[in-house]
Design an enzyme around this catalytic site. Structure first.
Site, PDB file in Angstrom:
ATOM      1  N   ASP A 117     -25.955  26.581 146.401  1.00  0.00           N
ATOM      2  CA  ASP A 117     -26.585  25.319 146.036  1.00  0.00           C
ATOM      3  C   ASP A 117     -25.782  24.581 144.969  1.00  0.00           C
ATOM      4  O   ASP A 117     -25.659  23.346 145.003  1.00  0.00           O
ATOM      5  CB  ASP A 117     -28.017  25.556 145.549  1.00  0.00           C
ATOM      6  CG  ASP A 117     -28.104  26.578 144.416  1.00  0.00           C
ATOM      7  OD1 ASP A 117     -27.155  27.372 144.242  1.00  0.00           O
ATOM      8  OD2 ASP A 117     -29.144  26.588 143.726  1.00  0.00           O
ATOM      9  N   ARG A 118     -25.199  25.323 144.050  1.00  0.00           N
ATOM     10  CA  ARG A 118     -24.415  24.702 142.976  1.00  0.00           C
ATOM     11  C   ARG A 118     -23.116  24.104 143.526  1.00  0.00           C
ATOM     12  O   ARG A 118     -22.685  23.026 143.105  1.00  0.00           O
ATOM     13  CB  ARG A 118     -24.125  25.730 141.883  1.00  0.00           C
ATOM     14  CG  ARG A 118     -25.403  26.302 141.268  1.00  0.00           C
ATOM     15  CD  ARG A 118     -25.124  27.421 140.297  1.00  0.00           C
ATOM     16  NE  ARG A 118     -24.553  26.913 139.053  1.00  0.00           N
ATOM     17  CZ  ARG A 118     -24.079  27.694 138.095  1.00  0.00           C
ATOM     18  NH1 ARG A 118     -24.064  29.010 138.244  1.00  0.00           N
ATOM     19  NH2 ARG A 118     -23.582  27.161 136.992  1.00  0.00           N
ATOM     20  N   THR A 171     -37.729  27.168 150.717  1.00  0.00           N
ATOM     21  CA  THR A 171     -36.666  26.844 151.656  1.00  0.00           C
ATOM     22  C   THR A 171     -36.971  25.486 152.261  1.00  0.00           C
ATOM     23  O   THR A 171     -38.078  25.254 152.758  1.00  0.00           O
ATOM     24  CB  THR A 171     -36.569  27.900 152.775  1.00  0.00           C
ATOM     25  OG1 THR A 171     -36.324  29.188 152.190  1.00  0.00           O
ATOM     26  CG2 THR A 171     -35.443  27.568 153.747  1.00  0.00           C
ATOM     27  N   ASP A 196     -31.736  24.520 153.255  1.00  0.00           N
ATOM     28  CA  ASP A 196     -31.423  24.842 151.863  1.00  0.00           C
ATOM     29  C   ASP A 196     -32.408  25.902 151.387  1.00  0.00           C
ATOM     30  O   ASP A 196     -33.567  25.596 151.092  1.00  0.00           O
ATOM     31  CB  ASP A 196     -31.523  23.573 151.014  1.00  0.00           C
ATOM     32  CG  ASP A 196     -31.380  23.841 149.526  1.00  0.00           C
ATOM     33  OD1 ASP A 196     -30.750  24.854 149.162  1.00  0.00           O
ATOM     34  OD2 ASP A 196     -31.907  23.028 148.713  1.00  0.00           O
ATOM     35  N   GLN A 197     -31.951  27.147 151.327  1.00  0.00           N
ATOM     36  CA  GLN A 197     -32.826  28.255 150.945  1.00  0.00           C
ATOM     37  C   GLN A 197     -32.626  28.622 149.478  1.00  0.00           C
ATOM     38  O   GLN A 197     -31.585  29.134 149.079  1.00  0.00           O
ATOM     39  CB  GLN A 197     -32.568  29.480 151.825  1.00  0.00           C
ATOM     40  CG  GLN A 197     -33.537  30.630 151.551  1.00  0.00           C
ATOM     41  CD  GLN A 197     -33.371  31.766 152.522  1.00  0.00           C
ATOM     42  OE1 GLN A 197     -32.315  32.390 152.583  1.00  0.00           O
ATOM     43  NE2 GLN A 197     -34.413  32.066 153.289  1.00  0.00           N
ATOM     44  N   GLY A 198     -33.664  28.350 148.676  1.00  0.00           N
ATOM     45  CA  GLY A 198     -33.645  28.744 147.277  1.00  0.00           C
ATOM     46  C   GLY A 198     -34.456  30.009 147.075  1.00  0.00           C
ATOM     47  O   GLY A 198     -35.020  30.577 148.005  1.00  0.00           O
ATOM     48  N   ASN A 199     -34.552  30.447 145.831  1.00  0.00           N
ATOM     49  CA  ASN A 199     -35.294  31.667 145.534  1.00  0.00           C
ATOM     50  C   ASN A 199     -36.796  31.496 145.727  1.00  0.00           C
ATOM     51  O   ASN A 199     -37.492  32.456 146.059  1.00  0.00           O
ATOM     52  CB  ASN A 199     -35.016  32.112 144.096  1.00  0.00           C
ATOM     53  CG  ASN A 199     -33.620  32.662 143.928  1.00  0.00           C
ATOM     54  OD1 ASN A 199     -33.285  33.695 144.494  1.00  0.00           O
ATOM     55  ND2 ASN A 199     -32.791  31.974 143.164  1.00  0.00           N
ATOM     56  N   THR A 200     -37.298  30.268 145.543  1.00  0.00           N
ATOM     57  CA  THR A 200     -38.733  30.025 145.638  1.00  0.00           C
ATOM     58  C   THR A 200     -39.119  29.359 146.954  1.00  0.00           C
ATOM     59  O   THR A 200     -40.063  29.783 147.620  1.00  0.00           O
ATOM     60  CB  THR A 200     -39.213  29.147 144.467  1.00  0.00           C
ATOM     61  OG1 THR A 200     -38.854  29.781 143.225  1.00  0.00           O
ATOM     62  CG2 THR A 200     -40.719  28.959 144.507  1.00  0.00           C
TER      63      THR A 200
END
Length: 267
Positions: free
Chosen positions: A110-111, A12, A6-10
């Site tokens: 992610d959403r 992973t 799960d790679q988010g902006n801040t």
């Protein structure tokens, strides 16, 4: 085992699942320039510490909101885990959810994953509040359809902007206050109060409007790293589920695993 990335902006998150149980969960700062080889050096050391090996991973699923980071994560799975990963958002991935917005491709992976998990676990109608780099609100209808949502600046992003724009204001961490007192008696207390109670008001205010707009008493599920500090203070939050995204990725992998094929060894 299944590897969910799960790679988010801040940050992973790499999670290893055995069935529906999360065996290990590791976090690394997101860097779109990090190569597949660099990821492998890091994760192989963690696998060794956990007395596991690369051969224990039989499949992989990726959800990223950083388009530039996708390629190296896919290469990681193909090169080192010998599998073609399922990538949430790719055209061939069946979400099992009707996305009723003007442009479904604009909705972050992610959403969508959260929507799949929340509908499966809790059932609609509901609202998912995700405290990440942005604070997002996603609305799921009674029939499980994704109806859209709200995007607001994340808490840490707001704190960073406040510190950088006002020379005398220090950089602070988000903390739940020990009491319900709002009036700060120092600059630090005033900033903490403003950020914390300001976001409580944001969360409760938006959820109240969403419930009124959709004319139903929707359950509100919170997720993300900061969700726990708002639970109990933001009265509209019914439950916190820290592993909602990972659960959704697992569900999507199960639904689409026939599309993930082993990668043959290179000659």
């Amino acid at each position: 085992m299944l590897l969910a990335i799960d790679q988010g902006n801040t940050n992973t998150v790499f999670a290893l699942l055995d069935g529906d149980a999360i065996i290990r969960k590791w976090r690394i700062s997101t860097d779109e320039k990090r190569t597949a080889d660099e990821y492998m050096v890091w994760i192989s050391a963690l696998l060794k510490l956990s007395e596991m090996s690369v051969s224990d991973i039989q499949g992989a699923v990726i959800a990223t909101v950083v388009p530039q980071g996708k390629l190296n994560l896919v290469l990681l799975c193909r090169r080192y885990f010998q599998c073609d990963p399922l990538v949430v958002g790719d055209p061939n991935v069946d979400l099992g959810v009707d996305v009723r917005v003007h442009n479904p491709q604009e909705v972050g992976a992610d959403r969508l994953v959260n929507a799949v998990a929340a509908d499966h676990i809790y059932g609609g109608p509901l609202v998912i509040v995700d405290f990440g780099t942005a604070t997002t609100f996603d609305v799921i209808g009674g029939d499980g359809a994704y109806l859209g949502g709200v995007i607001s600046p994340g808490i840490n992003l707001s704190l960073k902007a406040l510190h950088e724009a006002a020379a005398k204001l220090p950089r602070i961490a988000v903390e739940a206050p020990l009491s319900d007192r709002v009036t700060g008696r120092s600059t630090l207390e005033a900033m903490q109060s403003g950020v914390f109670w300001g976001y409580v008001g944001l969360v409760d205010g938006i959820n109240e409007r969403l419930r009124a707009e959709h004319a139903t008493d929707m359950k509100v599920i919170a997720t993300g790293g900061l969700a726990k500090i708002f639970y109990g203070r933001a009265k509209s939050i019914d439950q916190v589920d820290h592993d909602l995204t990972i659960a959704g990725m697992r569900l999507l992998f199960i639904k689409n695993q026939h599309k993930c094929t082993p990668v043959p060894d290179e000659d």
